[in-house]
Motif scaffolding. Structure first.
Motif, PDB file in Angstrom:
ATOM      1  N   GLN A  74      35.886 -28.291  21.178  1.00 10.35           N
ATOM      2  CA  GLN A  74      36.429 -29.547  21.676  1.00 10.35           C
ATOM      3  C   GLN A  74      35.911 -30.733  20.886  1.00 10.35           C
ATOM      4  O   GLN A  74      34.921 -30.639  20.182  1.00 10.35           O
ATOM      5  CB  GLN A  74      36.092 -29.725  23.155  1.00 10.35           C
ATOM      6  CG  GLN A  74      34.606 -29.791  23.431  1.00 10.35           C
ATOM      7  CD  GLN A  74      34.294 -29.721  24.909  1.00 10.35           C
ATOM      8  OE1 GLN A  74      35.125 -29.311  25.701  1.00 10.35           O
ATOM      9  NE2 GLN A  74      33.091 -30.111  25.285  1.00 10.35           N
ATOM     10  N   THR A 102      45.368 -34.491  26.581  1.00 13.07           N
ATOM     11  CA  THR A 102      46.261 -33.645  25.795  1.00 13.07           C
ATOM     12  C   THR A 102      47.074 -34.495  24.827  1.00 13.07           C
ATOM     13  O   THR A 102      47.302 -35.679  25.068  1.00 13.07           O
ATOM     14  CB  THR A 102      47.219 -32.839  26.694  1.00 13.07           C
ATOM     15  OG1 THR A 102      48.013 -31.989  25.862  1.00 13.07           O
ATOM     16  CG2 THR A 102      48.141 -33.732  27.490  1.00 13.07           C
ATOM     17  N   SER A 153      43.643 -34.276  33.361  1.00 17.54           N
ATOM     18  CA  SER A 153      42.748 -33.961  34.468  1.00 17.54           C
ATOM     19  C   SER A 153      41.586 -34.934  34.429  1.00 17.54           C
ATOM     20  O   SER A 153      41.183 -35.403  33.367  1.00 17.54           O
ATOM     21  CB  SER A 153      42.247 -32.521  34.335  1.00 17.54           C
ATOM     22  OG  SER A 153      41.192 -32.278  35.226  1.00 17.54           O
ATOM     23  N   GLY A 203      36.325 -38.887  26.856  1.00 23.93           N
ATOM     24  CA  GLY A 203      37.334 -37.872  27.082  1.00 23.93           C
ATOM     25  C   GLY A 203      37.080 -36.674  26.196  1.00 23.93           C
ATOM     26  O   GLY A 203      36.309 -36.750  25.235  1.00 23.93           O
ATOM     27  N   VAL A 204      37.738 -35.560  26.512  1.00 27.22           N
ATOM     28  CA  VAL A 204      37.621 -34.325  25.745  1.00 27.22           C
ATOM     29  C   VAL A 204      39.020 -33.904  25.337  1.00 27.22           C
ATOM     30  O   VAL A 204      39.958 -33.961  26.132  1.00 27.22           O
ATOM     31  CB  VAL A 204      36.963 -33.210  26.595  1.00 27.22           C
ATOM     32  CG1 VAL A 204      36.946 -31.899  25.843  1.00 27.22           C
ATOM     33  CG2 VAL A 204      35.564 -33.604  26.998  1.00 27.22           C
ATOM     34  N   ILE A 205      39.168 -33.481  24.072  1.00 22.04           N
ATOM     35  CA  ILE A 205      40.456 -33.047  23.544  1.00 22.04           C
ATOM     36  C   ILE A 205      40.212 -31.794  22.700  1.00 22.04           C
ATOM     37  O   ILE A 205      39.107 -31.591  22.207  1.00 22.04           O
ATOM     38  CB  ILE A 205      41.085 -34.197  22.714  1.00 22.04           C
ATOM     39  CG1 ILE A 205      42.550 -33.990  22.457  1.00 22.04           C
ATOM     40  CG2 ILE A 205      40.336 -34.438  21.437  1.00 22.04           C
ATOM     41  CD1 ILE A 205      43.257 -35.233  21.953  1.00 22.04           C
ATOM     42  N   ARG A 206      41.222 -30.961  22.539  1.00 18.21           N
ATOM     43  CA  ARG A 206      41.056 -29.741  21.742  1.00 18.21           C
ATOM     44  C   ARG A 206      40.760 -30.086  20.283  1.00 18.21           C
ATOM     45  O   ARG A 206      41.396 -30.954  19.707  1.00 18.21           O
ATOM     46  CB  ARG A 206      42.335 -28.891  21.773  1.00 18.21           C
ATOM     47  CG  ARG A 206      42.651 -28.280  23.082  1.00 18.21           C
ATOM     48  CD  ARG A 206      43.909 -27.442  23.070  1.00 18.21           C
ATOM     49  NE  ARG A 206      44.814 -27.723  21.969  1.00 18.21           N
ATOM     50  CZ  ARG A 206      45.559 -26.809  21.364  1.00 18.21           C
ATOM     51  NH1 ARG A 206      45.536 -25.565  21.752  1.00 18.21           N
ATOM     52  NH2 ARG A 206      46.365 -27.143  20.373  1.00 18.21           N
ATOM     53  N   GLY A 244      38.678 -34.133  34.905  1.00 18.84           N
ATOM     54  CA  GLY A 244      37.561 -33.426  34.297  1.00 18.84           C
ATOM     55  C   GLY A 244      36.333 -33.401  35.182  1.00 18.84           C
ATOM     56  O   GLY A 244      36.410 -33.399  36.398  1.00 18.84           O
ATOM     57  N   SER A 300      33.544 -36.708  31.612  1.00 21.70           N
ATOM     58  CA  SER A 300      34.664 -36.979  30.729  1.00 21.70           C
ATOM     59  C   SER A 300      36.007 -36.584  31.346  1.00 21.70           C
ATOM     60  O   SER A 300      36.074 -35.764  32.257  1.00 21.70           O
ATOM     61  CB  SER A 300      34.471 -36.249  29.403  1.00 21.70           C
ATOM     62  OG  SER A 300      34.294 -34.873  29.630  1.00 21.70           O
ATOM     63  N   TYR A 301      37.064 -37.181  30.786  1.00 26.93           N
ATOM     64  CA  TYR A 301      38.441 -36.886  31.174  1.00 26.93           C
ATOM     65  C   TYR A 301      39.002 -35.852  30.200  1.00 26.93           C
ATOM     66  O   TYR A 301      38.642 -35.848  29.027  1.00 26.93           O
ATOM     67  CB  TYR A 301      39.298 -38.159  31.095  1.00 26.93           C
ATOM     68  CG  TYR A 301      38.874 -39.224  32.072  1.00 26.93           C
ATOM     69  CD1 TYR A 301      39.429 -39.276  33.341  1.00 26.93           C
ATOM     70  CD2 TYR A 301      37.931 -40.179  31.729  1.00 26.93           C
ATOM     71  CE1 TYR A 301      39.051 -40.256  34.242  1.00 26.93           C
ATOM     72  CE2 TYR A 301      37.541 -41.154  32.621  1.00 26.93           C
ATOM     73  CZ  TYR A 301      38.102 -41.185  33.879  1.00 26.93           C
ATOM     74  OH  TYR A 301      37.721 -42.141  34.773  1.00 26.93           O
ATOM     75  N   TYR A 302      39.911 -34.995  30.657  1.00 26.44           N
ATOM     76  CA  TYR A 302      40.576 -34.041  29.778  1.00 26.44           C
ATOM     77  C   TYR A 302      41.886 -34.656  29.302  1.00 26.44           C
ATOM     78  O   TYR A 302      42.692 -35.130  30.101  1.00 26.44           O
ATOM     79  CB  TYR A 302      40.831 -32.712  30.483  1.00 26.44           C
ATOM     80  CG  TYR A 302      39.557 -31.977  30.812  1.00 26.44           C
ATOM     81  CD1 TYR A 302      38.604 -31.721  29.832  1.00 26.44           C
ATOM     82  CD2 TYR A 302      39.294 -31.553  32.095  1.00 26.44           C
ATOM     83  CE1 TYR A 302      37.422 -31.064  30.133  1.00 26.44           C
ATOM     84  CE2 TYR A 302      38.118 -30.886  32.409  1.00 26.44           C
ATOM     85  CZ  TYR A 302      37.190 -30.649  31.426  1.00 26.44           C
ATOM     86  OH  TYR A 302      36.031 -30.001  31.727  1.00 26.44           O
TER      87      TYR A 302
END
Length: 171
Positions: free
Chosen positions: A75, A125, A115, A96-99, A117, A121-123
């Protein structure tokens, strides 16, 4: 008059003929009406004013802009600086977290919160066409140009790098 968010110093084009009576959040400079607040211009009777738009924390389905700050194998950490088109005050960024497959270090990305999360952090996309990289710097230090929805080119070296690019809003 459109409901576009104006930034301080940005010109405001009144939709009703000559320069109207100016209300709060506006000033006149060199014959041009300009915003002095972040907000949306609207008429209150015959007076043009700006209603202040307040920043709020991201919620599910909020469109966010952020900068990749750290990469790991699974991530990437993103510092969120704009939520639903409203810039956050300095020092009030969210994480936030991203792939990792969707991003590279230090680029600016546009995403949607999927989400809330965990507590940290927030998820986010980038799965829609209008989401993804909006600004990236190449290894040579130049601002990269998008050439397709999945590639960006360095104007200095001509090298092409794989990025999931955001479709411009004008197309």
């Amino acid at each position: 008059m459109a409901s576009d968010i104006l930034l301080p110093g940005q010109p405001v084009s009144p939709s009703r003929g000559p320069i109207p009576k100016l209300g709060g959040g506006l000033y006149l400079k060199d014959g041009q009406v300009r915003a002095s607040l972040v907000g949306v211009a609207h008429y209150e009777g015959s007076t043009l004013a700006i209603s202040r738009v307040r920043a709020h924390p991201p919620a599910e389905n909020s469109v966010v802009l952020g900068t990749v700050t750290r990469l790991s194998p699974l991530q990437a950490m993103v510092s969120i600086s704009v939520v639903d088109g409203v810039p956050l005050p300095a020092g009030e960024e969210f994480n936030g977290v991203i792939r990792t497959q969707d991003v590279r270090a230090t680029e600016k990305d546009k995403g949607v919160v999927i989400s809330l999360g965990d507590a940290r952090s927030y998820y986010i996309t980038t799965a829609r066409n209008d989401l993804g990289v909006i600004f990236a710097t190449s290894e040579a230090g130049a601002s990269m140009d998008p050439v397709s929805w999945q590639e960006m080119r360095c104007p200095k070296t001509g090298r092409i790098e794989k990025r999931k690019c955001a479709k411009p809003e004008t197309l």
